[in-house]
Design an enzyme around this catalytic site. Structure first.
Site, short mmCIF file in Angstrom:
data_model
loop_
_atom_site.label_atom_id
_atom_site.label_comp_id
_atom_site.label_asym_id
_atom_site.label_seq_id
_atom_site.Cartn_x
_atom_site.Cartn_y
_atom_site.Cartn_z
N ASP A 115 -1.27 -6.11 1.39
CA ASP A 115 -1.40 -5.82 2.82
C ASP A 115 -1.86 -7.06 3.59
OD1 ASP A 115 -4.24 -5.92 2.74
OD2 ASP A 115 -4.35 -3.82 2.19
N PHE A 116 -1.90 -6.93 4.90
CA PHE A 116 -2.05 -8.07 5.80
C PHE A 116 -3.26 -8.94 5.46
CE2 PHE A 116 -3.19 -9.85 10.08
CZ PHE A 116 -2.05 -10.63 10.25
#
Length: 249
Positions: A115-116
């Site tokens: 994820d980011f």
């Protein structure tokens, strides 16, 4: 001993999504989405179904560009920095891994996602079937993480994760978790798992009352971050890759 013979390939007509995945265009699911968006054509005619059967990719174009036939499977290690998206593009304009990767690399697709704000090891390949093989839970490839979290947790509570846990109706399988060290109300936790569901590590630690402030994937199967700085990338030795594939379930 590593076999010197090439991996056998299927013969006869195959679904176009599988052929394009093998050629490293995108995952099968993403290829199906691209067909629905009218981005894939055969001899100039836009395809409307992923059930199209072909023996090769001659005459197939993606966004108007001819698709190269698949080459030998290759695998790269990439130290994904924080604040980058594991995607080809982002409608919100956030930076993606492709904005950060060197431009001289072949067309590569990620094995799984980070994820980011998660950093660490992201494997990249030119071969969609290799990607699928490494992602399937049935192959049992272990992912390793280190998490820095705020809060208090006991080793006993972490060991209970070996039995799996259900959070808001989502079942997470066995996780090997160990308290590495504690400094005040911050702690470092090592975790190993084979499923890799979306945001699994963060959700499980939040379930235990912890607030994750940093998350690093340190390993994927036998591959780790040794020798890589954030943003760094290198290719896995092809003999090592062949040996690893032969060891998979």
């Amino acid at each position: 001993m590593i076999s010197k013979n090439p991996e056998p390939r299927e013969t006869g007509p195959q679904r176009i999504a599988k052929l394009l995945a093998r050629a490293g265009v995108a995952s099968r699911r993403d290829v199906e989405r691209m067909i629905a968006e009218g981005r894939i054509a055969l001899k100039g005619a836009v395809l409307t179904t992923p059930a199209t059967l072909l023996t090769d990719l001659a005459g197939v174009t993606v966004d108007g560009k001819a698709v190269r036939p698949p080459s030998a499977p290759r695998l790269f290690r990439y130290y994904k920095p924080q604040a980058t998206l594991t995607a080809a593009r982002d409608p919100k304009g956030r930076p993606t891994i492709y904005d950060r990767l060197p431009q001289d690399l072949p067309r590569l697709i990620p094995v799984g996602r980070l994820d980011f704000m998660t950093e660490g090891l992201l494997l990249l390949t030119n071969d969609g079937e290799l990607k699928r093989q490494l992602e399937l839970p049935s192959t049992g490839v272990t992912r390793h993480y280190r998490a820095r979290a705020f809060g208090t947790v006991s080793q006993a509570a972490l060991e209970d994760l070996a039995e799996g846990v259900t959070i808001e109706g989502m079942r997470y399988g066995s996780i090997d978790a160990n308290l590495e060290r504690r400094t005040g109300r911050n702690c470092w936790i090592q975790m190993s798992l084979t499923e890799g569901k979306n945001c699994e590590v963060r959700r499980v630690l939040e379930y235990l009352g912890l607030q994750v402030s940093r998350l690093i994937r340190t390993g994927y199967g036998p591959f780790d971050l040794r020798g890589l700085d954030p943003g760094g990338v290198d290719e896995v030795d092809r003999n090592q890759l062949a040996q690893f594939r032969n060891s998979l379930k």
